[in-house]
Design a protein around this motif. Structure first.
Motif, PDB file in Angstrom:
ATOM      1  N   LEU A  20       0.593  -1.085  -0.065  1.00 16.40           N
ATOM      2  CA  LEU A  20      -0.077  -0.047   0.037  1.00 16.40           C
ATOM      3  C   LEU A  20       0.868   1.229   0.160  1.00 16.40           C
ATOM      4  O   LEU A  20       0.522   2.235  -0.618  1.00 16.40           O
ATOM      5  CB  LEU A  20      -0.729  -0.039   1.255  1.00 16.40           C
ATOM      6  CG  LEU A  20      -1.809   0.948   1.332  1.00 16.40           C
ATOM      7  CD1 LEU A  20      -2.976   1.055   0.157  1.00 16.40           C
ATOM      8  CD2 LEU A  20      -2.644   0.855   2.705  1.00 16.40           C
ATOM      9  N   ILE A  21       2.093   1.270   0.750  1.00 16.55           N
ATOM     10  CA  ILE A  21       2.744   2.510   0.899  1.00 16.55           C
ATOM     11  C   ILE A  21       3.515   2.698  -0.412  1.00 16.55           C
ATOM     12  O   ILE A  21       3.567   3.722  -1.040  1.00 16.55           O
ATOM     13  CB  ILE A  21       4.007   2.395   2.078  1.00 16.55           C
ATOM     14  CG1 ILE A  21       2.934   2.221   3.485  1.00 16.55           C
ATOM     15  CG2 ILE A  21       4.874   3.371   2.015  1.00 16.55           C
ATOM     16  CD1 ILE A  21       3.944   2.146   4.481  1.00 16.55           C
ATOM     17  N   GLN A  22       4.149   1.456  -1.078  1.00 14.00           N
ATOM     18  CA  GLN A  22       4.839   1.928  -2.335  1.00 14.00           C
ATOM     19  C   GLN A  22       3.716   1.997  -3.514  1.00 14.00           C
ATOM     20  O   GLN A  22       4.054   2.987  -4.526  1.00 14.00           O
ATOM     21  CB  GLN A  22       5.147   0.237  -2.783  1.00 14.00           C
ATOM     22  CG  GLN A  22       6.324  -0.005  -2.112  1.00 14.00           C
ATOM     23  CD  GLN A  22       7.147  -1.507  -2.574  1.00 14.00           C
ATOM     24  OE1 GLN A  22       6.650  -2.491  -2.484  1.00 14.00           O
ATOM     25  NE2 GLN A  22       8.308  -1.277  -3.261  1.00 14.00           N
ATOM     26  N   ALA A  23       2.379   1.725  -3.503  1.00 13.29           N
ATOM     27  CA  ALA A  23       1.437   1.904  -4.609  1.00 13.29           C
ATOM     28  C   ALA A  23       1.222   3.495  -4.269  1.00 13.29           C
ATOM     29  O   ALA A  23       1.127   4.253  -5.324  1.00 13.29           O
ATOM     30  CB  ALA A  23       0.337   1.263  -4.261  1.00 13.29           C
ATOM     31  N   ILE A  24       1.015   3.985  -3.019  1.00 10.66           N
ATOM     32  CA  ILE A  24       0.799   5.484  -2.921  1.00 10.66           C
ATOM     33  C   ILE A  24       1.947   6.175  -3.178  1.00 10.66           C
ATOM     34  O   ILE A  24       1.916   7.315  -3.993  1.00 10.66           O
ATOM     35  CB  ILE A  24       0.319   5.804  -1.153  1.00 10.66           C
ATOM     36  CG1 ILE A  24      -1.010   4.976  -0.902  1.00 10.66           C
ATOM     37  CG2 ILE A  24       0.281   7.320  -0.916  1.00 10.66           C
ATOM     38  CD1 ILE A  24      -1.298   4.978   0.597  1.00 10.66           C
ATOM     39  N   LEU A  25       3.177   5.947  -3.008  1.00  7.98           N
ATOM     40  CA  LEU A  25       4.256   6.737  -3.136  1.00  7.98           C
ATOM     41  C   LEU A  25       4.494   6.693  -4.881  1.00  7.98           C
ATOM     42  O   LEU A  25       4.930   7.701  -5.423  1.00  7.98           O
ATOM     43  CB  LEU A  25       5.578   6.255  -2.723  1.00  7.98           C
ATOM     44  CG  LEU A  25       5.511   6.340  -1.111  1.00  7.98           C
ATOM     45  CD1 LEU A  25       6.982   5.879  -0.580  1.00  7.98           C
ATOM     46  CD2 LEU A  25       5.716   8.029  -0.984  1.00  7.98           C
ATOM     47  N   SER A  26       4.278   5.438  -5.441  1.00 16.68           N
ATOM     48  CA  SER A  26       4.251   5.415  -6.903  1.00 16.68           C
ATOM     49  C   SER A  26       3.257   6.181  -7.698  1.00 16.68           C
ATOM     50  O   SER A  26       3.296   6.852  -8.841  1.00 16.68           O
ATOM     51  CB  SER A  26       4.226   3.947  -7.499  1.00 16.68           C
ATOM     52  OG  SER A  26       5.228   3.067  -6.629  1.00 16.68           O
ATOM     53  N   GLY A  27       1.961   6.214  -6.858  1.00 19.07           N
ATOM     54  CA  GLY A  27       1.018   6.918  -7.617  1.00 19.07           C
ATOM     55  C   GLY A  27       1.154   8.337  -7.585  1.00 19.07           C
ATOM     56  O   GLY A  27       0.912   9.221  -8.608  1.00 19.07           O
ATOM     57  N   ILE A  28       1.887   8.877  -6.557  1.00 14.70           N
ATOM     58  CA  ILE A  28       2.129  10.560  -6.458  1.00 14.70           C
ATOM     59  C   ILE A  28       3.230  10.757  -7.547  1.00 14.70           C
ATOM     60  O   ILE A  28       3.220  11.703  -8.284  1.00 14.70           O
ATOM     61  CB  ILE A  28       2.878  10.545  -4.926  1.00 14.70           C
ATOM     62  CG1 ILE A  28       1.591  10.470  -3.989  1.00 14.70           C
ATOM     63  CG2 ILE A  28       3.324  12.039  -4.918  1.00 14.70           C
ATOM     64  CD1 ILE A  28       2.228  10.583  -2.451  1.00 14.70           C
ATOM     65  N   GLY A  29       4.263   9.976  -7.704  1.00 13.88           N
ATOM     66  CA  GLY A  29       5.468   9.914  -8.748  1.00 13.88           C
ATOM     67  C   GLY A  29       4.577  10.057 -10.058  1.00 13.88           C
ATOM     68  O   GLY A  29       4.814  10.971 -10.954  1.00 13.88           O
ATOM     69  N   LEU A  30       3.462   9.217 -10.229  1.00 13.23           N
ATOM     70  CA  LEU A  30       3.010   8.992 -11.759  1.00 13.23           C
ATOM     71  C   LEU A  30       2.129  10.564 -12.044  1.00 13.23           C
ATOM     72  O   LEU A  30       2.084  10.939 -12.874  1.00 13.23           O
ATOM     73  CB  LEU A  30       1.931   7.794 -11.738  1.00 13.23           C
ATOM     74  CG  LEU A  30       2.711   6.681 -11.760  1.00 13.23           C
ATOM     75  CD1 LEU A  30       1.848   5.338 -11.544  1.00 13.23           C
ATOM     76  CD2 LEU A  30       3.818   6.543 -13.058  1.00 13.23           C
ATOM     77  N   LEU A  31       1.370  10.801 -11.033  1.00 14.81           N
ATOM     78  CA  LEU A  31       0.393  12.057 -10.948  1.00 14.81           C
ATOM     79  C   LEU A  31       1.459  13.310 -11.188  1.00 14.81           C
ATOM     80  O   LEU A  31       0.892  13.935 -12.079  1.00 14.81           O
ATOM     81  CB  LEU A  31      -0.297  12.389  -9.730  1.00 14.81           C
ATOM     82  CG  LEU A  31      -1.193  13.377  -9.406  1.00 14.81           C
ATOM     83  CD1 LEU A  31      -2.205  13.651 -10.762  1.00 14.81           C
ATOM     84  CD2 LEU A  31      -1.810  13.601  -7.995  1.00 14.81           C
ATOM     85  N   VAL A  32       2.377  13.552 -10.458  1.00 14.49           N
ATOM     86  CA  VAL A  32       3.338  14.518 -10.526  1.00 14.49           C
ATOM     87  C   VAL A  32       3.948  14.505 -11.976  1.00 14.49           C
ATOM     88  O   VAL A  32       4.096  15.701 -12.715  1.00 14.49           O
ATOM     89  CB  VAL A  32       4.223  14.791  -9.382  1.00 14.49           C
ATOM     90  CG1 VAL A  32       5.327  15.914  -9.666  1.00 14.49           C
ATOM     91  CG2 VAL A  32       3.536  15.025  -8.186  1.00 14.49           C
ATOM     92  N   SER A  33       4.331  13.453 -12.475  1.00 10.98           N
ATOM     93  CA  SER A  33       5.313  13.518 -13.930  1.00 10.98           C
ATOM     94  C   SER A  33       4.225  13.565 -14.867  1.00 10.98           C
ATOM     95  O   SER A  33       4.720  13.710 -16.009  1.00 10.98           O
ATOM     96  CB  SER A  33       5.859  12.218 -13.971  1.00 10.98           C
ATOM     97  OG  SER A  33       5.073  11.092 -13.862  1.00 10.98           O
ATOM     98  N   GLY A  34       2.984  13.584 -14.692  1.00 12.56           N
ATOM     99  CA  GLY A  34       2.044  13.716 -15.866  1.00 12.56           C
ATOM    100  C   GLY A  34       1.498  12.425 -16.585  1.00 12.56           C
ATOM    101  O   GLY A  34       1.137  12.457 -18.001  1.00 12.56           O
ATOM    102  N   VAL A  35       1.870  11.268 -16.148  1.00 13.49           N
ATOM    103  CA  VAL A  35       1.467  10.127 -16.711  1.00 13.49           C
ATOM    104  C   VAL A  35      -0.002   9.752 -16.674  1.00 13.49           C
ATOM    105  O   VAL A  35      -0.566   9.935 -15.614  1.00 13.49           O
ATOM    106  CB  VAL A  35       2.113   8.803 -15.979  1.00 13.49           C
ATOM    107  CG1 VAL A  35       1.846   7.393 -16.660  1.00 13.49           C
ATOM    108  CG2 VAL A  35       3.623   8.958 -16.017  1.00 13.49           C
ATOM    109  N   PRO A  36      -0.612   9.573 -17.689  1.00 15.52           N
ATOM    110  CA  PRO A  36      -2.158   9.389 -17.773  1.00 15.52           C
ATOM    111  C   PRO A  36      -2.518   8.074 -16.829  1.00 15.52           C
ATOM    112  O   PRO A  36      -1.944   7.312 -16.842  1.00 15.52           O
ATOM    113  CB  PRO A  36      -2.636   9.258 -19.421  1.00 15.52           C
ATOM    114  CG  PRO A  36      -1.285   8.821 -19.975  1.00 15.52           C
ATOM    115  CD  PRO A  36      -0.234   9.482 -19.015  1.00 15.52           C
TER     116      PRO A  36
END
Length: 360
Positions: free
Chosen positions: A223-239
């Motif tokens: 869960l922690i890895q997914a949240i951190l990964s989601g933050i990175g994807l959101l900030v970098s502009g990945v759809p």
């Protein structure tokens, strides 16, 4: 003096055995639809029972309020993400279904094949021959089957419906287990002690330890890895970052980690000339990957003083053998078997091994 065995009615014994087996089989068929939901509820309640007791103590010993808060937490962690995942899948699959169902389906030209050194032109010519000859025939053969995508969607909707039903059953059984946890725990311990008065209670303790170790070391880490990964994807502009984040949760649960999703995202950013955000996401992904090797052993040690390799082997083997519920079944079985072997080798009870381990 007559032998007691001579008074035994063989026919009565056989009929009694058949009756007991029949009742057992019928009972299993009756409760079979509820087994998966009850199993998930049991694993979740065992993992979160200390948290529920802390909430109950904070609320002045009110069990009803504590149970209500735990159910709200489960709703936030399970039900809402699942509905969000289903909606995301439907939203992203509709354009794909329209494209498959249309009559304008054509293979791409792939002109860039000509730029490949040595073999590029030959591959391009062969590909064009396929399109002009058998390729057109292939399209005509495939088109009649495009309409069957609707049947596939209906089947998947049925599976999603069953999954939602199991989630609802999980919530229902969780309420019962939270509310009557002490009584159910006492009954299970009595049953285990009837099976083995020497090791029964210790085996139940081991099973609880293994479940909590998996919940903390595997589920919480994922869960922690997914949240951190989601933050990175959101900030970098990945759809479709939210959908990818949910996929990362399952990828981490099966011990693949977040990289199978993050690496293609990084490549996509570089492919679209977003080198700055691609580099940032690359660095962020490395940090998330390293964090996995720090959090997982730490959380497993918090849940139980058990070999980390044993827990992870049980997780992977359980997933392959029993599906997602094997995430908990595998470690529990391996831990109990491991302790039984150790107790047999040294000729002492499992309880003695646990006491010696705790003293160390």
């Amino acid at each position: 003096m007559q032998n007691p065995k001579e008074k035994m009615d063989v026919s009565q014994s056989i009929l009694s055995l058949i009756f007991i087996i029949s009742i057992g089989v019928i009972s299993f068929l009756v409760i079979h639809p509820f087994i998966l939901g009850f199993s998930w509820a049991s694993m979740i309640v065992i993992s979160t029972w200390p948290l529920m007791l802390k909430i109950q103590k904070f609320l002045g010993g009110k069990r009803s309020l504590a149970v209500a808060i735990m159910i709200i937490i489960l709703l936030l962690l399970f039900i809402i993400p699942v509905f969000f995942l289903v909606n995301s899948l439907i939203a992203t699959s509709i354009p794909l279904i329209h494209w498959f169902s249309s009559n304008n389906l054509e293979f791409p030209e792939l002109v860039w094949l000509q730029d490949i050194p040595l073999i590029g032109k030959k591959i391009f010519i062969s590909y064009q021959d396929l399109l002009s000859g058998d390729g057109g025939e292939l399209i005509r053969e495939v088109r009649p089957y495009m309409g069957r995508t609707t049947e596939f969607i209906i089947l998947q909707a049925k599976n999603c419906g069953l999954f939602v039903i199991h989630l609802m059953l999980m919530l229902f059984f969780s309420v019962l287990l939270y509310w009557n946890g002490e009584k159910i725990s006492k009954s299970i311990r009595h049953f285990a002690c009837r099976l083995s008065s020497k090791n029964g209670d210790a085996i139940i303790f081991l099973a609880v330890q293994a479940v909590r170790a998996v919940a903390l070391g595997v589920a919480v880490t994922a869960l922690i890895q997914a949240i951190l990964s989601g933050i990175g994807l959101l900030v970098s502009g990945v759809p479709y970052w939210a959908l990818l984040m949910i996929i990362i949760v399952f990828s981490c649960l099966v011990q693949l980690g977040p990289l199978p999703i993050l690496i293609p995202s990084i490549i996509w950013l570089y492919w679209n000339n977003n080198t700055t955000w691609g580099t940032i996401l690359l660095i962020w992904s490395c940090l998330v990957f390293i964090l996995d090797h720090i959090l997982r052993p730490f959380f497993i040690r918090m849940g139980a003083d058990l070999p980390i390799l044993l827990i992870l082997s049980g997780v992977i083997g359980g997933l392959l053998a029993f599906g997602i519920i094997g995430l908990f079944i595998g470690p529990v079985v391996l831990v109990i078997f491991y302790r039984l072997i150790i107790s047999w080798i040294y000729g002492i009870s499992i309880a003695s091994i646990l006491n010696n381990t705790s003293l160390k």
